[in-house]
Motif scaffolding. Sequence first.
Motif, PDB file in Angstrom:
ATOM      1  N   ASP A 105      -1.055  -1.746   7.178  1.00 21.75           N
ATOM      2  CA  ASP A 105      -2.305  -1.870   6.867  1.00 21.75           C
ATOM      3  C   ASP A 105      -3.154  -1.131   8.046  1.00 21.75           C
ATOM      4  O   ASP A 105      -3.966  -0.336   7.877  1.00 21.75           O
ATOM      5  CB  ASP A 105      -3.016  -3.254   6.461  1.00 21.75           C
ATOM      6  CG  ASP A 105      -4.573  -3.387   6.189  1.00 21.75           C
ATOM      7  OD1 ASP A 105      -4.707  -2.738   5.251  1.00 21.75           O
ATOM      8  OD2 ASP A 105      -5.212  -3.904   7.169  1.00 21.75           O
ATOM      9  N   ASN A 137      -5.303   2.333   7.898  1.00 21.45           N
ATOM     10  CA  ASN A 137      -6.595   2.585   8.252  1.00 21.45           C
ATOM     11  C   ASN A 137      -6.893   2.989   9.564  1.00 21.45           C
ATOM     12  O   ASN A 137      -7.950   2.921  10.066  1.00 21.45           O
ATOM     13  CB  ASN A 137      -7.073   1.131   8.140  1.00 21.45           C
ATOM     14  CG  ASN A 137      -7.303   0.502   6.537  1.00 21.45           C
ATOM     15  OD1 ASN A 137      -8.098   0.865   5.946  1.00 21.45           O
ATOM     16  ND2 ASN A 137      -6.319  -0.333   6.313  1.00 21.45           N
ATOM     17  N   THR A 140      -8.145 -11.325   0.589  1.00 20.44           N
ATOM     18  CA  THR A 140      -7.098 -10.585   0.063  1.00 20.44           C
ATOM     19  C   THR A 140      -7.832  -9.416   0.189  1.00 20.44           C
ATOM     20  O   THR A 140      -8.973  -8.980   0.938  1.00 20.44           O
ATOM     21  CB  THR A 140      -7.148 -10.684  -1.725  1.00 20.44           C
ATOM     22  OG1 THR A 140      -8.619 -10.699  -2.216  1.00 20.44           O
ATOM     23  CG2 THR A 140      -6.534 -12.140  -1.788  1.00 20.44           C
ATOM     24  N   LYS A 141      -7.183  -8.174  -0.390  1.00 21.65           N
ATOM     25  CA  LYS A 141      -7.665  -6.735  -0.142  1.00 21.65           C
ATOM     26  C   LYS A 141      -8.942  -6.512  -0.743  1.00 21.65           C
ATOM     27  O   LYS A 141      -9.748  -5.953  -0.118  1.00 21.65           O
ATOM     28  CB  LYS A 141      -6.449  -5.639  -0.700  1.00 21.65           C
ATOM     29  CG  LYS A 141      -6.738  -4.238  -0.392  1.00 21.65           C
ATOM     30  CD  LYS A 141      -6.919  -3.891   0.966  1.00 21.65           C
ATOM     31  CE  LYS A 141      -7.292  -2.391   1.489  1.00 21.65           C
ATOM     32  NZ  LYS A 141      -7.334  -2.059   2.809  1.00 21.65           N
ATOM     33  N   THR A 142      -9.044  -6.971  -1.954  1.00 24.69           N
ATOM     34  CA  THR A 142     -10.515  -6.944  -2.777  1.00 24.69           C
ATOM     35  C   THR A 142     -11.658  -7.600  -1.867  1.00 24.69           C
ATOM     36  O   THR A 142     -12.643  -7.174  -1.997  1.00 24.69           O
ATOM     37  CB  THR A 142     -10.146  -7.482  -3.933  1.00 24.69           C
ATOM     38  OG1 THR A 142      -9.246  -6.984  -4.817  1.00 24.69           O
ATOM     39  CG2 THR A 142     -11.510  -7.349  -5.008  1.00 24.69           C
ATOM     40  N   ASN A 148     -12.570  -5.665   0.991  1.00 23.75           N
ATOM     41  CA  ASN A 148     -13.427  -4.369   0.552  1.00 23.75           C
ATOM     42  C   ASN A 148     -14.872  -4.912   0.397  1.00 23.75           C
ATOM     43  O   ASN A 148     -15.786  -4.028   0.701  1.00 23.75           O
ATOM     44  CB  ASN A 148     -12.691  -3.723  -0.655  1.00 23.75           C
ATOM     45  CG  ASN A 148     -11.302  -3.054  -0.502  1.00 23.75           C
ATOM     46  OD1 ASN A 148     -11.034  -2.650   0.774  1.00 23.75           O
ATOM     47  ND2 ASN A 148     -10.621  -2.753  -1.513  1.00 23.75           N
TER      48      ASN A 148
END
Length: 388
Positions: free
Chosen positions: A234, A238, A272-274, A277
Amino acid sequence: MITINMKISNGHTAIPNEFIDIYMPSAEHPLYATLYIYFYRHCLSNNTNVSLKSVASTFQIMESDVIKSFMYWEKLGLMRSSSPSGKFEMSTDEFAIEFLPLPLSVQQNTVLESINAEPTEAAEPVSEKIISPELNADKPKTAKKRIKPIILETKPHYSVEEIEIYKQDSQEITELFKIAEQYFGTLFDHNDLNVMISLYAWLRLPLDVIDILLSYCAENNHLNMRYIEKVAVDWATNEINTAERAKEHLNIFNGAYREIMKAFGQSNLNPTKTQINYMDKWLTELKTELPVILEACDRTRMETNKASFPYCDKIILNWNEQGVKTLEDVKRVTAEFKEQKNIQGKPDKQDKQEAKAPAKRNNRFANFKQREYNTDDIMKVQRAYLNN
Protein backbone atom coordinates in the motif's frame (compact mmCIF):
# COMPACT_ATOMS: atom_id res chain seq x y z
CA MET A 1 39.45 8.44 -57.02
CA ILE A 2 39.57 8.56 -53.26
CA THR A 3 40.78 5.58 -51.30
CA ILE A 4 39.28 5.28 -47.81
CA ASN A 5 40.97 3.16 -45.20
CA MET A 6 40.44 2.52 -41.48
CA LYS A 7 43.18 1.46 -39.12
CA ILE A 8 40.99 1.04 -36.07
CA SER A 9 38.94 -2.00 -35.16
CA ASN A 10 35.33 -2.02 -36.21
CA GLY A 11 34.29 -3.77 -33.02
CA HIS A 12 31.76 -1.26 -31.74
CA THR A 13 28.03 -1.17 -31.07
CA ALA A 14 25.82 1.64 -32.38
CA ILE A 15 23.26 2.58 -29.73
CA PRO A 16 20.33 4.72 -30.93
CA ASN A 17 20.64 8.33 -29.80
CA GLU A 18 16.99 8.28 -28.69
CA PHE A 19 17.78 5.56 -26.19
CA ILE A 20 20.73 7.49 -24.76
CA ASP A 21 18.89 10.84 -24.66
CA ILE A 22 15.50 9.70 -23.35
CA TYR A 23 15.32 6.14 -22.06
CA MET A 24 18.68 5.83 -20.33
CA PRO A 25 18.36 8.92 -18.05
CA SER A 26 14.80 7.97 -17.06
CA ALA A 27 15.45 4.27 -16.46
CA GLU A 28 13.97 3.05 -13.19
CA HIS A 29 17.35 1.50 -12.31
CA PRO A 30 20.77 2.12 -13.93
CA LEU A 31 21.27 -1.64 -14.13
CA TYR A 32 18.35 -1.93 -16.57
CA ALA A 33 20.01 0.45 -19.04
CA THR A 34 23.32 -1.40 -18.67
CA LEU A 35 21.73 -4.78 -19.41
CA TYR A 36 19.83 -3.35 -22.40
CA ILE A 37 23.12 -2.17 -23.94
CA TYR A 38 24.81 -5.48 -23.08
CA PHE A 39 22.17 -7.58 -24.85
CA TYR A 40 21.95 -5.07 -27.71
CA ARG A 41 25.68 -5.59 -28.30
CA HIS A 42 25.26 -9.38 -28.38
CA CYS A 43 22.31 -9.04 -30.77
CA LEU A 44 24.31 -6.97 -33.28
CA SER A 45 27.26 -9.39 -32.96
CA ASN A 46 24.98 -12.36 -33.73
CA ASN A 47 25.68 -13.88 -30.32
CA THR A 48 22.17 -15.28 -30.12
CA ASN A 49 22.65 -17.68 -27.19
CA VAL A 50 23.36 -16.14 -23.78
CA SER A 51 22.50 -17.83 -20.51
CA LEU A 52 20.99 -16.05 -17.53
CA LYS A 53 23.62 -17.62 -15.32
CA SER A 54 26.51 -16.24 -17.35
CA VAL A 55 25.03 -12.73 -17.43
CA ALA A 56 24.33 -12.78 -13.69
CA SER A 57 27.89 -13.95 -13.07
CA THR A 58 29.36 -11.26 -15.35
CA PHE A 59 27.58 -8.40 -13.55
CA GLN A 60 27.57 -10.14 -10.13
CA ILE A 61 23.81 -9.88 -9.80
CA MET A 62 20.95 -12.34 -9.45
CA GLU A 63 19.22 -13.96 -12.41
CA SER A 64 15.91 -12.50 -11.26
CA ASP A 65 17.38 -8.98 -11.69
CA VAL A 66 18.11 -9.78 -15.34
CA ILE A 67 14.51 -10.86 -15.91
CA LYS A 68 13.26 -7.74 -14.11
CA SER A 69 15.14 -5.61 -16.63
CA PHE A 70 13.44 -7.49 -19.49
CA MET A 71 10.06 -6.84 -17.86
CA TYR A 72 10.86 -3.15 -17.51
CA TRP A 73 11.83 -2.66 -21.18
CA GLU A 74 8.88 -4.76 -22.30
CA LYS A 75 6.61 -2.43 -20.32
CA LEU A 76 8.05 0.54 -22.23
CA GLY A 77 7.66 -1.22 -25.59
CA LEU A 78 11.37 -1.62 -26.35
CA MET A 79 11.52 -5.38 -25.97
CA ARG A 80 9.29 -8.39 -26.47
CA SER A 81 9.46 -12.00 -25.35
CA SER A 82 8.86 -14.95 -27.67
CA SER A 83 8.32 -17.42 -24.85
CA PRO A 84 5.34 -19.82 -24.95
CA SER A 85 3.41 -17.54 -22.55
CA GLY A 86 4.21 -14.47 -24.64
CA LYS A 87 5.75 -12.54 -21.74
CA PHE A 88 8.70 -12.60 -19.38
CA GLU A 89 8.15 -14.64 -16.25
CA MET A 90 10.37 -15.66 -13.35
CA SER A 91 9.48 -19.30 -13.87
CA THR A 92 10.33 -19.37 -17.59
CA ASP A 93 13.29 -21.62 -18.39
CA GLU A 94 13.88 -20.43 -21.96
CA PHE A 95 12.68 -17.44 -23.96
CA ALA A 96 13.81 -15.36 -26.91
CA ILE A 97 14.36 -11.60 -26.76
CA GLU A 98 13.17 -9.41 -29.62
CA PHE A 99 14.31 -5.77 -29.75
CA LEU A 100 11.58 -3.41 -30.98
CA PRO A 101 11.87 0.04 -32.63
CA LEU A 102 12.01 2.88 -30.13
CA PRO A 103 8.52 4.43 -29.85
CA LEU A 104 9.01 8.19 -30.00
CA SER A 105 6.08 10.50 -29.33
CA VAL A 106 5.75 14.03 -30.68
CA GLN A 107 6.61 15.38 -27.26
CA GLN A 108 9.77 13.31 -27.01
CA ASN A 109 10.87 14.61 -30.42
CA THR A 110 10.35 18.11 -29.06
CA VAL A 111 12.49 17.22 -26.08
CA LEU A 112 15.28 16.02 -28.36
CA GLU A 113 15.13 19.28 -30.31
CA SER A 114 15.36 21.27 -27.07
CA ILE A 115 18.40 19.23 -26.03
CA ASN A 116 20.16 19.80 -29.35
CA ALA A 117 19.23 23.49 -29.53
CA GLU A 118 21.58 26.18 -28.21
CA PRO A 119 20.55 27.35 -24.73
CA THR A 120 19.28 30.87 -24.23
CA GLU A 121 18.94 32.99 -21.12
CA ALA A 122 15.19 32.38 -20.98
CA ALA A 123 15.52 28.69 -21.71
CA GLU A 124 14.68 26.23 -18.97
CA PRO A 125 17.24 23.71 -17.72
CA VAL A 126 17.42 20.62 -19.91
CA SER A 127 17.22 18.37 -16.86
CA GLU A 128 13.67 19.59 -16.20
CA LYS A 129 12.59 19.12 -19.81
CA ILE A 130 13.46 15.43 -20.07
CA ILE A 131 10.21 13.52 -19.80
CA SER A 132 9.80 9.84 -19.14
CA PRO A 133 8.31 7.74 -21.98
CA GLU A 134 5.75 6.52 -19.42
CA LEU A 135 4.18 9.98 -19.15
CA ASN A 136 1.28 10.89 -21.42
CA ALA A 137 2.01 13.17 -24.34
CA ASP A 138 -0.68 15.64 -23.26
CA LYS A 139 1.15 16.61 -20.07
CA PRO A 140 3.07 19.92 -19.87
CA LYS A 141 6.55 19.93 -21.36
CA THR A 142 7.90 21.44 -18.16
CA ALA A 143 6.83 18.41 -16.13
CA LYS A 144 9.53 17.38 -13.71
CA LYS A 145 11.03 13.98 -14.32
CA ARG A 146 9.64 11.54 -11.79
CA ILE A 147 9.66 7.81 -12.34
CA LYS A 148 7.22 5.78 -10.28
CA PRO A 149 8.74 2.51 -9.04
CA ILE A 150 7.52 -0.48 -11.03
CA ILE A 151 5.76 -3.15 -8.99
CA LEU A 152 5.48 -6.59 -10.52
CA GLU A 153 2.07 -8.26 -10.37
CA THR A 154 3.50 -11.21 -8.45
CA LYS A 155 6.20 -11.07 -5.81
CA PRO A 156 9.43 -12.79 -6.86
CA HIS A 157 10.59 -15.71 -4.76
CA TYR A 158 14.22 -15.50 -3.68
CA SER A 159 16.18 -18.69 -3.25
CA VAL A 160 18.52 -19.34 -0.35
CA GLU A 161 21.50 -18.72 -2.66
CA GLU A 162 20.09 -15.38 -3.85
CA ILE A 163 19.45 -14.19 -0.30
CA GLU A 164 23.02 -15.14 0.65
CA ILE A 165 24.34 -13.12 -2.32
CA TYR A 166 22.28 -10.14 -1.18
CA LYS A 167 23.60 -10.45 2.38
CA GLN A 168 27.21 -10.66 1.18
CA ASP A 169 27.07 -7.89 -1.43
CA SER A 170 24.62 -5.43 0.14
CA GLN A 171 25.32 -3.75 3.45
CA GLU A 172 21.78 -2.34 3.47
CA ILE A 173 20.22 -5.82 3.22
CA THR A 174 22.33 -7.01 6.15
CA GLU A 175 21.26 -3.94 8.11
CA LEU A 176 17.63 -4.55 7.16
CA PHE A 177 17.69 -8.09 8.55
CA LYS A 178 19.27 -6.87 11.81
CA ILE A 179 16.65 -4.13 12.25
CA ALA A 180 13.77 -6.50 11.56
CA GLU A 181 15.01 -9.16 13.97
CA GLN A 182 15.45 -6.54 16.70
CA TYR A 183 11.87 -5.32 16.29
CA PHE A 184 10.41 -8.82 16.35
CA GLY A 185 12.84 -10.30 18.87
CA THR A 186 13.38 -13.52 16.94
CA LEU A 187 15.45 -15.06 14.16
CA PHE A 188 13.70 -15.15 10.79
CA ASP A 189 13.20 -18.27 8.71
CA HIS A 190 13.54 -18.36 4.92
CA ASN A 191 9.95 -17.21 4.27
CA ASP A 192 10.34 -14.26 6.63
CA LEU A 193 13.58 -13.25 4.92
CA ASN A 194 11.80 -13.46 1.56
CA VAL A 195 9.23 -10.93 2.75
CA MET A 196 11.88 -8.62 4.20
CA ILE A 197 14.04 -8.67 1.09
CA SER A 198 11.00 -8.13 -1.15
CA LEU A 199 10.25 -4.83 0.61
CA TYR A 200 13.66 -3.60 -0.51
CA ALA A 201 14.29 -5.36 -3.83
CA TRP A 202 10.70 -5.79 -5.14
CA LEU A 203 8.85 -2.74 -3.79
CA ARG A 204 11.98 -0.55 -3.87
CA LEU A 205 11.28 0.99 -0.46
CA PRO A 206 14.32 2.74 1.06
CA LEU A 207 15.82 1.32 4.24
CA ASP A 208 14.71 4.24 6.44
CA VAL A 209 11.11 3.87 5.20
CA ILE A 210 11.15 0.12 5.96
CA ASP A 211 12.51 0.95 9.41
CA ILE A 212 9.54 3.29 10.07
CA LEU A 213 7.09 0.70 8.71
CA LEU A 214 8.44 -2.10 10.92
CA SER A 215 8.46 0.19 13.96
CA TYR A 216 4.80 1.05 13.36
CA CYS A 217 3.80 -2.61 12.97
CA ALA A 218 5.72 -3.68 16.07
CA GLU A 219 4.26 -0.89 18.24
CA ASN A 220 0.73 -1.87 17.22
CA ASN A 221 1.42 -5.59 17.74
CA HIS A 222 0.99 -6.43 14.03
CA LEU A 223 3.71 -9.08 13.79
CA ASN A 224 2.16 -11.09 10.96
CA MET A 225 4.34 -11.03 7.84
CA ARG A 226 1.33 -10.97 5.52
CA TYR A 227 0.07 -7.84 7.27
CA ILE A 228 3.49 -6.18 7.01
CA GLU A 229 3.69 -7.00 3.30
CA LYS A 230 0.17 -5.69 2.72
CA VAL A 231 1.03 -2.37 4.38
CA ALA A 232 4.28 -2.14 2.40
CA VAL A 233 2.49 -2.72 -0.93
CA ASP A 234 0.00 0.00 0.00
CA TRP A 235 2.84 2.41 0.80
CA ALA A 236 4.68 1.63 -2.45
CA THR A 237 1.48 2.02 -4.49
CA ASN A 238 0.76 5.41 -2.92
CA GLU A 239 4.41 6.51 -3.33
CA ILE A 240 5.10 6.72 0.39
CA ASN A 241 8.78 6.20 -0.39
CA THR A 242 10.55 8.77 1.79
CA ALA A 243 10.93 9.07 5.54
CA GLU A 244 9.09 12.40 5.52
CA ARG A 245 6.09 10.97 3.67
CA ALA A 246 6.01 7.90 5.90
CA LYS A 247 5.99 10.00 9.08
CA GLU A 248 3.31 12.31 7.67
CA HIS A 249 1.19 9.31 6.68
CA LEU A 250 1.48 7.73 10.14
CA ASN A 251 0.63 11.02 11.82
CA ILE A 252 -2.62 11.13 9.87
CA PHE A 253 -3.26 7.41 10.33
CA ASN A 254 -2.62 7.38 14.08
CA GLY A 255 -4.21 10.79 14.62
CA ALA A 256 -7.20 11.72 12.48
CA TYR A 257 -8.05 8.18 11.32
CA ARG A 258 -8.11 6.85 14.88
CA GLU A 259 -10.23 9.75 16.13
CA ILE A 260 -12.79 9.23 13.37
CA MET A 261 -12.94 5.48 13.93
CA LYS A 262 -13.36 6.14 17.67
CA ALA A 263 -16.23 8.55 16.97
CA PHE A 264 -17.91 5.75 15.01
CA GLY A 265 -17.38 3.33 17.91
CA GLN A 266 -14.79 1.28 15.97
CA SER A 267 -11.59 2.25 17.77
CA ASN A 268 -10.43 -1.38 17.93
CA LEU A 269 -10.69 -1.91 14.16
CA ASN A 270 -8.33 -0.89 11.37
CA PRO A 271 -10.08 1.19 8.69
CA THR A 272 -10.83 -0.49 5.38
CA LYS A 273 -9.67 0.89 2.03
CA THR A 274 -13.13 2.36 1.36
CA GLN A 275 -13.24 4.03 4.77
CA ILE A 276 -9.73 5.46 4.24
CA ASN A 277 -10.86 6.89 0.90
CA TYR A 278 -13.76 8.66 2.63
CA MET A 279 -11.50 10.03 5.38
CA ASP A 280 -8.86 11.19 2.88
CA LYS A 281 -11.62 12.94 0.95
CA TRP A 282 -12.79 14.83 4.06
CA LEU A 283 -9.32 15.66 5.36
CA THR A 284 -7.36 16.29 2.15
CA GLU A 285 -9.76 17.06 -0.68
CA LEU A 286 -12.41 19.03 1.23
CA LYS A 287 -9.92 20.20 3.91
CA THR A 288 -12.53 19.75 6.63
CA GLU A 289 -11.31 20.30 10.19
CA LEU A 290 -11.25 17.21 12.40
CA PRO A 291 -13.73 18.58 15.04
CA VAL A 292 -16.27 19.19 12.26
CA ILE A 293 -15.81 15.63 10.96
CA LEU A 294 -16.25 14.22 14.48
CA GLU A 295 -19.47 16.22 14.88
CA ALA A 296 -20.74 14.75 11.59
CA CYS A 297 -19.85 11.27 12.89
CA ASP A 298 -21.83 11.86 16.10
CA ARG A 299 -24.88 13.04 14.17
CA THR A 300 -24.60 10.06 11.83
CA ARG A 301 -24.71 7.63 14.76
CA MET A 302 -27.65 9.45 16.36
CA GLU A 303 -29.70 9.56 13.15
CA THR A 304 -28.86 6.14 11.70
CA ASN A 305 -27.80 4.24 14.84
CA LYS A 306 -24.78 2.87 12.95
CA ALA A 307 -21.35 3.87 11.58
CA SER A 308 -22.41 4.85 8.07
CA PHE A 309 -19.58 6.50 6.16
CA PRO A 310 -21.79 7.30 3.10
CA TYR A 311 -24.36 9.04 5.34
CA CYS A 312 -21.62 11.00 7.11
CA ASP A 313 -20.20 11.93 3.71
CA LYS A 314 -23.53 13.51 2.73
CA ILE A 315 -23.56 15.60 5.91
CA ILE A 316 -20.00 16.85 5.34
CA LEU A 317 -20.66 17.60 1.65
CA ASN A 318 -23.80 19.55 2.61
CA TRP A 319 -21.87 21.55 5.20
CA ASN A 320 -19.05 22.15 2.72
CA GLU A 321 -21.53 23.64 0.23
CA GLN A 322 -22.76 25.99 2.98
CA GLY A 323 -19.22 27.13 3.77
CA VAL A 324 -18.91 25.30 7.09
CA LYS A 325 -15.30 25.35 8.34
CA THR A 326 -15.54 25.25 12.15
CA LEU A 327 -17.87 24.03 14.90
CA GLU A 328 -19.19 27.60 15.22
CA ASP A 329 -20.23 27.37 11.57
CA VAL A 330 -22.01 24.10 12.35
CA LYS A 331 -23.96 25.78 15.16
CA ARG A 332 -24.81 28.69 12.87
CA VAL A 333 -26.08 26.45 10.08
CA THR A 334 -28.11 24.36 12.54
CA ALA A 335 -29.70 27.50 14.07
CA GLU A 336 -30.55 28.85 10.61
CA PHE A 337 -32.19 25.55 9.71
CA LYS A 338 -34.37 25.59 12.86
CA GLU A 339 -35.29 29.22 12.30
CA GLN A 340 -36.30 28.45 8.74
CA LYS A 341 -38.61 25.70 9.99
CA ASN A 342 -40.20 28.09 12.49
CA ILE A 343 -40.81 30.69 9.78
CA GLN A 344 -42.56 28.13 7.62
CA GLY A 345 -44.88 27.44 10.61
CA LYS A 346 -45.68 24.28 12.51
CA PRO A 347 -49.22 22.71 12.65
CA ASP A 348 -51.04 23.25 15.99
CA LYS A 349 -52.32 20.47 18.22
CA GLN A 350 -55.85 20.40 16.74
CA ASP A 351 -54.51 20.24 13.21
CA LYS A 352 -52.27 17.35 14.20
CA GLN A 353 -55.23 15.48 15.74
CA GLU A 354 -57.37 16.07 12.66
CA ALA A 355 -54.49 14.97 10.49
CA LYS A 356 -54.18 11.78 12.50
CA ALA A 357 -57.97 11.10 12.54
CA PRO A 358 -58.94 8.25 10.24
CA ALA A 359 -60.78 9.18 7.08
CA LYS A 360 -64.48 8.41 6.89
CA ARG A 361 -65.29 5.28 4.98
CA ASN A 362 -67.91 5.48 2.26
CA ASN A 363 -70.04 2.33 2.30
CA ARG A 364 -73.77 1.48 2.31
CA PHE A 365 -73.92 1.24 6.11
CA ALA A 366 -72.22 4.53 6.78
CA ASN A 367 -74.38 6.25 4.11
CA PHE A 368 -77.69 5.01 5.62
CA LYS A 369 -80.00 8.00 6.28
CA GLN A 370 -80.93 8.16 9.95
CA ARG A 371 -84.54 8.96 11.14
CA GLU A 372 -85.12 12.37 12.68
CA TYR A 373 -87.30 12.63 15.87
CA ASN A 374 -88.52 15.48 18.10
CA THR A 375 -89.83 15.50 21.70
CA ASP A 376 -93.55 16.13 20.82
CA ASP A 377 -93.71 13.16 18.49
CA ILE A 378 -92.19 10.89 21.15
CA MET A 379 -94.77 12.10 23.79
CA LYS A 380 -97.71 11.43 21.42
CA VAL A 381 -96.50 7.88 20.81
CA GLN A 382 -96.18 7.27 24.57
CA ARG A 383 -99.75 8.58 25.33
CA ALA A 384 -101.25 6.48 22.57
CA TYR A 385 -99.48 3.45 23.99
CA LEU A 386 -100.79 4.11 27.55
CA ASN A 387 -104.37 4.70 26.38
CA ASN A 388 -104.40 1.39 24.56
